[in-house]
Design a protein around this motif. Sequence first.
Motif, PDB file in Angstrom:
ATOM      1  N   ALA A  71       0.876  -1.125   0.122  1.00 18.42           N
ATOM      2  CA  ALA A  71       0.069  -0.075   0.201  1.00 18.42           C
ATOM      3  C   ALA A  71       0.996   1.323  -0.058  1.00 18.42           C
ATOM      4  CB  ALA A  71      -0.786  -0.047   1.251  1.00 18.42           C
ATOM      5  N   VAL A  72       0.501   2.009  -0.888  1.00 20.91           N
ATOM      6  CA  VAL A  72       1.483   3.167  -1.096  1.00 20.91           C
ATOM      7  C   VAL A  72       1.272   4.121   0.190  1.00 20.91           C
ATOM      8  CG1 VAL A  72       1.891   5.283  -2.438  1.00 20.91           C
ATOM      9  CG2 VAL A  72       1.277   3.267  -3.703  1.00 20.91           C
ATOM     10  N   GLU A  73       0.223   4.470   0.477  1.00 14.06           N
ATOM     11  CA  GLU A  73       0.012   5.428   1.525  1.00 14.06           C
ATOM     12  C   GLU A  73       0.687   4.892   2.811  1.00 14.06           C
ATOM     13  OE1 GLU A  73      -4.136   6.447   2.082  1.00 14.06           O
ATOM     14  OE2 GLU A  73      -4.174   7.841   0.460  1.00 14.06           O
ATOM     15  N   ASP A  74       0.670   3.559   3.222  1.00 16.47           N
ATOM     16  CA  ASP A  74       1.021   3.213   4.423  1.00 16.47           C
ATOM     17  C   ASP A  74       2.671   3.270   4.466  1.00 16.47           C
ATOM     18  OD1 ASP A  74      -1.196   2.382   5.222  1.00 16.47           O
ATOM     19  OD2 ASP A  74      -1.477   0.507   4.976  1.00 16.47           O
ATOM     20  N   THR A  75       3.107   2.914   3.200  1.00 15.01           N
ATOM     21  CA  THR A  75       4.674   2.736   3.158  1.00 15.01           C
ATOM     22  C   THR A  75       5.151   4.193   3.331  1.00 15.01           C
ATOM     23  OG1 THR A  75       4.282   1.157   1.647  1.00 15.01           O
ATOM     24  CG2 THR A  75       6.663   2.268   1.466  1.00 15.01           C
ATOM     25  N   LEU A  76       4.703   5.397   2.388  1.00 17.83           N
ATOM     26  CA  LEU A  76       5.224   6.558   2.664  1.00 17.83           C
ATOM     27  C   LEU A  76       4.928   7.217   4.150  1.00 17.83           C
ATOM     28  CD1 LEU A  76       3.903   7.969  -0.825  1.00 17.83           C
ATOM     29  CD2 LEU A  76       6.129   7.164   0.184  1.00 17.83           C
ATOM     30  N   LEU A  77       3.663   6.628   4.744  1.00 19.51           N
ATOM     31  CA  LEU A  77       3.277   7.158   6.284  1.00 19.51           C
ATOM     32  C   LEU A  77       4.558   6.688   7.165  1.00 19.51           C
ATOM     33  CD1 LEU A  77       1.843   8.027   8.487  1.00 19.51           C
ATOM     34  CD2 LEU A  77       0.512   6.207   8.513  1.00 19.51           C
ATOM     35  N   VAL A  78       4.819   5.429   6.789  1.00 20.10           N
ATOM     36  CA  VAL A  78       5.898   4.823   7.933  1.00 20.10           C
ATOM     37  C   VAL A  78       7.266   5.635   7.720  1.00 20.10           C
ATOM     38  CG1 VAL A  78       7.487   2.798   8.730  1.00 20.10           C
ATOM     39  CG2 VAL A  78       4.561   2.745   8.359  1.00 20.10           C
ATOM     40  N   ALA A  79       7.464   5.871   6.344  1.00 21.75           N
ATOM     41  CA  ALA A  79       8.842   6.396   5.876  1.00 21.75           C
ATOM     42  C   ALA A  79       8.633   8.126   6.585  1.00 21.75           C
ATOM     43  CB  ALA A  79       9.127   6.588   4.387  1.00 21.75           C
ATOM     44  N   ALA A  80       7.504   8.557   6.419  1.00 24.55           N
ATOM     45  CA  ALA A  80       7.574   9.901   7.035  1.00 24.55           C
ATOM     46  C   ALA A  80       7.848   9.840   8.657  1.00 24.55           C
ATOM     47  CB  ALA A  80       6.093  10.690   6.592  1.00 24.55           C
ATOM     48  N   LEU A  81       7.381   9.027   9.353  1.00 25.38           N
ATOM     49  CA  LEU A  81       7.169   8.882  10.804  1.00 25.38           C
ATOM     50  C   LEU A  81       8.815   8.547  11.047  1.00 25.38           C
ATOM     51  CD1 LEU A  81       4.200   6.545  11.589  1.00 25.38           C
ATOM     52  CD2 LEU A  81       4.512   8.832  12.263  1.00 25.38           C
ATOM     53  N   LEU A  82       9.408   7.698  10.464  1.00 27.25           N
ATOM     54  CA  LEU A  82      10.996   7.383  10.683  1.00 27.25           C
ATOM     55  C   LEU A  82      11.601   8.657  10.429  1.00 27.25           C
ATOM     56  CD1 LEU A  82      11.033   3.858   9.547  1.00 27.25           C
ATOM     57  CD2 LEU A  82      10.836   4.586  11.815  1.00 27.25           C
ATOM     58  N   ARG A  83      11.360   9.455   9.283  1.00 30.70           N
ATOM     59  CA  ARG A  83      12.209  10.667   8.899  1.00 30.70           C
ATOM     60  C   ARG A  83      12.135  11.787   9.951  1.00 30.70           C
ATOM     61  NH1 ARG A  83      10.359  10.005   3.497  1.00 30.70           N
ATOM     62  NH2 ARG A  83       8.998  11.442   3.975  1.00 30.70           N
TER      63      ARG A  83
END
Length: 660
Positions: A423-435
């Motif tokens: 899922a694109v949104e889930d993947t980008l969300l987790v990346a944003a949290l880690l950033r």
Amino acid sequence: MVRRIRVQRCEGVTFLTLPDAGARGFDAQLRRSLGAALDMCRHDPDLRGVVMRAAAGWPCAEDPEADFHEDAEAPSLAALAQSLSDLSCPVAVVLDGRIRAGALALAQAAKLRLALDTASFDPVEPSLGYLPAAGCLIRYLRRSGPRQVLSFLKAGRPVAALQAVELGVCDAVVPAEAVEMQALAATLEQAFGEVGLVPDPNGASRLTQSYFTELDALREAIETGPQHVVWDKALAVAEAAVLLPMGEALDFEAVAHLDLLSSPASKALRHLRASAARAHAQEALPIDAATLGCRIVAVWNPPDGLVYALADAGHRVIWAEAMQDRLEKGLSNLARAQEAAVLLGRMSGEARDAAWDRVSATTDPLQAFAQADIVLAEPAAQERDDIAHALEGVRGALVATTQPDCALRIDRYGRHVEVHGAAVEDTLLVAALLRAGGDLALGLPGVDPGLIARLQAAIWVAAEYCVLAGAAPEEVDQALQGFGMQAPFAQIDRLGVEVVIARLKAAGFLPGPLLTYLMVEGYGGLRKGRGVYLYSDGVARPDPLEPALLEALRAEADYVARPLTGAQIIERIWLAMAAEGAKLLQLGAVDRPGDLDLSAVNALEFPRHEGGPMFMADQRGLEACRDQLMQLAAGGAAEPVTLWDVLIRNGRCFGDLDRA
């Protein structure tokens, strides 16, 4: 937004206040305004002193080199520093926030440099392969001497105000509530000529035998390696600072600055910095709790800074660790970090208390995960079974872990992270949290294995082709180690031949004849005592039967062996990485070539001063690289994808895709 200098007068002293720092640095608009203010000061016959300060931290550009850009629309930073230095009255600067590049150069042009205790001094230029300009080094050297200057430049991180005084970067540290009166008193005191507070930055007061003794000692101790040219140039500037008249010394510094900027190493390092900035700013879902509609984030074994960032962003955070003492230490560090943020003015006391109240702690993963809307779990190897069991009962939460079979997976290589999921949104969300927590996290929806696994596979395959072409495995390993990377065949033996072959296939590659032979014969690597090398007590040595084996494998694959130099081996390896990177770009698996370069540097030990395989291809020239790849393809390697031809035909390079 207009950026103008605010000018105020008080008892014959002019206060020049720089606007809010932002991230634009000393752009043309600010330089014009500062130039006009200094002109006004120069023509004021009644002026007794100047105090320069900032409304909220001194300007600090994202790209420090931007401060030194010259254009016809505004005076250069060097001209502004000279104007500041040439004022007939005493000048004091009050330094706050992050002081680097343009701010540091202007500070060294003042008679008196006062720092608030919240200031930090950042010698960022050497890490990017060049030296400060605009008279910064010359004036600093004349004040403090080469030993202190080189110590500051080699710090490699921001230096706190008190340490900056010890290094001669500033003269004194003062509390914020007293600085206005102290600066005023100091300038008036100098104006009346009652004391000589600091050495004249335009004089040659450091022209002593001790200066040259320091210089000789530093020259003896200069280290070899990629940074050697920077330190060598710094010592040349240090010599010029006292042997040449001021004007000529400033010219020498400017030429040294430009020489280093044009060097391949500096271009590579600045490319990586720009790529990292783009990756950190990568568009993704915002992490504001209200926008997300989720309130509770459970983190297991989080990286440094993540809990702080999530709580500060408004999330409720459940911090879970296996060991109580580790959890207590982490909470203590969090409390200190929040208190420091309050002292530095980055967070109010009320915001600190609210953020602290949003954090709870436990050693029970079941309790943590059951309450969460989002779970970020990075268990140690010995914890994975327990965490997997705890995750079985989670319902409705978004779960991302480092477990290999997780649908939303975190692959961590230090602070470089890949996030994989369908899922694109889930993947980008987790990346944003880690950033938010300081990681350089790339969201790679639908890309599994990731960039690093594929680039690593390309290295292994290219290493095998080098052997088929005529190199011995130990020659390949020695060449790559000399380049600064891991020895590929030694790595294959450590991981195990079967593991490497499985990873090759997962990345879309087939093993070559050497790895296939080793697998068929059961020569699994280090654990079995034999792989590419023979092992005795864990020590590798070449297999004496290897030459005959390789000759047979080459004959079967119709290869004619020719000697390869170390440079030829290195070229084949990075070209193979660039070819795989171009393939990933063409497939849409990654948007920016810079992300591939960051992956190679951060996770695969590609030398930073080379900038990464995509950057190297641009520097070499895409047409030359494409032609070399076609020659290698004639020997069995994969042909370059059509993206090479498209870029060449349109007169573009990989770097243009980064900036698109």
